[in-house]
Scaffold this motif. Structure first.
Motif, short mmCIF file in Angstrom:
data_model
loop_
_atom_site.label_atom_id
_atom_site.label_comp_id
_atom_site.label_asym_id
_atom_site.label_seq_id
_atom_site.Cartn_x
_atom_site.Cartn_y
_atom_site.Cartn_z
N CYS A 10 -16.02 -91.41 32.21
CA CYS A 10 -15.21 -92.44 32.84
C CYS A 10 -14.18 -92.94 31.85
O CYS A 10 -14.19 -92.57 30.67
CB CYS A 10 -16.08 -93.59 33.34
N GLN A 11 -13.29 -93.78 32.31
CA GLN A 11 -12.27 -94.35 31.45
C GLN A 11 -12.46 -95.85 31.37
O GLN A 11 -12.62 -96.53 32.38
CB GLN A 11 -10.86 -94.04 31.97
N THR A 12 -12.47 -96.36 30.14
CA THR A 12 -12.56 -97.80 29.93
C THR A 12 -11.43 -98.50 30.68
O THR A 12 -10.35 -97.92 30.83
CB THR A 12 -12.45 -98.10 28.42
N PRO A 13 -11.64 -99.72 31.20
CA PRO A 13 -10.55 -100.45 31.86
C PRO A 13 -9.26 -100.39 31.04
O PRO A 13 -9.30 -100.48 29.81
CB PRO A 13 -11.10 -101.87 31.95
N ARG A 14 -8.16 -100.22 31.71
CA ARG A 14 -6.88 -99.99 31.02
C ARG A 14 -6.51 -101.13 30.08
O ARG A 14 -5.95 -100.90 29.01
CB ARG A 14 -5.78 -99.76 32.05
N LEU A 15 -6.79 -102.36 30.50
CA LEU A 15 -6.53 -103.52 29.66
C LEU A 15 -7.82 -104.30 29.53
O LEU A 15 -8.45 -104.63 30.53
CB LEU A 15 -5.43 -104.40 30.25
N LEU A 16 -8.21 -104.60 28.30
CA LEU A 16 -9.51 -105.22 28.07
C LEU A 16 -9.42 -106.20 26.91
O LEU A 16 -8.76 -105.94 25.90
CB LEU A 16 -10.53 -104.12 27.75
N SER A 17 -10.11 -107.34 27.07
CA SER A 17 -10.20 -108.34 26.01
C SER A 17 -11.67 -108.70 25.83
O SER A 17 -12.45 -108.67 26.78
CB SER A 17 -9.42 -109.61 26.37
#
Length: 211
Positions: free
Chosen positions: A25-32
């Motif tokens: 899978c792909q990590t969320p595109r924008l992450l904090s």
């Protein structure tokens, strides 16, 4: 810290059968969020706040490193597409620029990773009582390193990473308080005084820059 490393190792290495083989899978595109890191012997450990941009392959870290009863504050901006990492000093308006010699970082699953295991963290009697996670493993030829990256089955949020290199040994990274989005995208852009900085000879990877 050794106890934390041992616990994380058990979680990552204990497999569970699944009706379907987990897919990358792909990590969320924008992450904090926040993260903690520790060397195997516990002599060096750190906590950090991060911003992560999957599309731009950029990571901003505000890190506090604890080593030998000292605390060091570091501001880092990784630009993987450009192959550089900036160590930023806003107070003195200065910047150190180092080349990145690897593309690996613990926020995503490399394309050549292979499945290690699938486990449930917490309770397993029902879906609501535990967290289903998948662990992927692989090598980093540039450093002779090895990694185990654990992400959630639903949402692909990073949970834990184990990374080994001959230079540092084992490093355990845990993630918490992750939310989708980045509050201020401008923080992913190098300050005006950084691009003109002289590039240092020392080549770094993600973890050698942190420690």
């Amino acid at each position: 810290m050794k106890t934390l490393l041992a616990l994380c190792s058990v979680l990552l290495l204990t497999g569970r059968c699944s009706a379907q083989t987990p897919q990358k899978c792909q990590t969320p595109r924008l992450l904090s969020g926040s993260m903690s890191l520790s060397t195997e012997d516990g002599q060096i450990w750190a906590v950090a706040k991060y911003l992560y941009d999957a599309l731009g392959q950029r990571i901003r870290l505000w890190e506090t490193v604890h080593v030998q009863n000292r605390s060091i504050h570091v501001d880092l901006l990784f630009l993987f597409k450009k192959g550089v990492v900036y160590t930023i000093d806003d107070r003195n308006q200065t910047c150190q620029k180092n080349p990145l010699h690897v593309q690996f970082h613990p926020f995503h699953i490399p394309h050549n990773a292979s499945l290690q295991s699938q486990v449930i963290l917490g309770g397993s009697s029902s879906r609501k009582e535990g967290l289903l996670v998948n662990t992927w493993k692989g090598d980093v030829p540039e450093t002779g390193g090895k990694y185990l990256v654990t992400v959630t089955e639903y949402g692909c949020f990073p949970v834990c990473t184990l990374y080994y290199s001959a230079r540092i040994g084992w490093i355990v990274t845990t993630y918490f308080n992750a939310v989708k989005g980045i509050g201020d995208p401008e923080q992913m852009i190098p300050p005006p005084f950084c691009p003109a900085a002289e590039t240092k000879d020392e080549k770094l990877d993600f973890f050698s820059a942190l420690f």
